[in-house]
Design an enzyme around this catalytic site. Structure first.
Site, short mmCIF file in Angstrom:
data_model
loop_
_atom_site.label_atom_id
_atom_site.label_comp_id
_atom_site.label_asym_id
_atom_site.label_seq_id
_atom_site.Cartn_x
_atom_site.Cartn_y
_atom_site.Cartn_z
N CYS A 65 0.83 -1.21 0.00
CA CYS A 65 0.00 0.00 0.00
C CYS A 65 0.87 1.26 0.00
O CYS A 65 1.51 1.58 1.00
CB CYS A 65 -0.91 -0.04 1.23
SG CYS A 65 -1.76 1.50 1.59
N CYS A 68 0.12 3.88 2.63
CA CYS A 68 0.57 3.45 3.96
C CYS A 68 2.01 3.91 4.21
O CYS A 68 2.37 4.30 5.32
CB CYS A 68 0.48 1.93 4.09
SG CYS A 68 -1.20 1.28 3.91
#
Length: 169
Positions: A65, A68
């Site tokens: 991700c 993230c």
């Protein structure tokens, strides 16, 4: 400053009506579903209930991700700045291989709790549909806001919500 506070209030009110998910619903102002997951650091079981009395930013993430990667340094900064006020970041990794998570954490070392959530039912319990997905949980254990995704432009909003919840404590 007053207009900023009014904007935050409006965003919170607007967001409240949009935060009921399908599947096993997590509903704003209801108790956050409790869980027990193993720590990525030492494999010890940790429950959400252990953090009752603190404001929790429950963050679901994965090594692949990209947002993230942007959020972790900011979350570490918030943890450091507000931990003494009763704030905790609790992250739940959803990678199918724990090594991917530990490799990610070597690249992005941060000072908050990391739990292994793959194949535990936690993503279904919280109806995770996007990465990252975060749940603001107040000191009484109630879900107060659900936040999906992360961009640098979200930082002020996240910090304002956090400060509001800490002020209620």
């Amino acid at each position: 400053m007053k207009s900023f506070k009014q904007l935050i209030s409006l965003l919170l009110i607007t967001h409240l009506g949009l935060c009921v998910h399908n599947a096993q619903a997590v509903v704003i102002n209801d108790d956050a579903p409790n869980f027990t997951l193993n720590s990525l650091q030492d494999q010890q079981p940790i429950t959400l209930a252990q953090f009752k009395g603190k404001v929790v930013y429950l963050d679901f993430w994965a090594s692949w991700c990209h947002p993230c990667r942007q959020s972790f340094p900011f979350l570490a900064q918030l943890q450091q700045q507000y931990q003494q006020d009763g704030f905790e970041v609790v992250s739940v990794n959803l990678d199918n291989n724990p090594k991917l998570a530990t490799d990610f954490l070597k690249q992005f070392p941060v000072n908050f709790t990391h739990l292994q959530g793959f194949d535990t039912g936690i993503s279904e319990k919280y109806a995770i549909e996007a990465m990252p997905s975060a749940f603001f949980i107040d000191a009484k254990g109630r879900v107060r806001l659900i936040h999906k995704g992360f961009k640098a432009s979200h930082k002020k909003f996240i910090k304002a919500v956090l400060e509001k919840l800490l002020a209620e404590n």
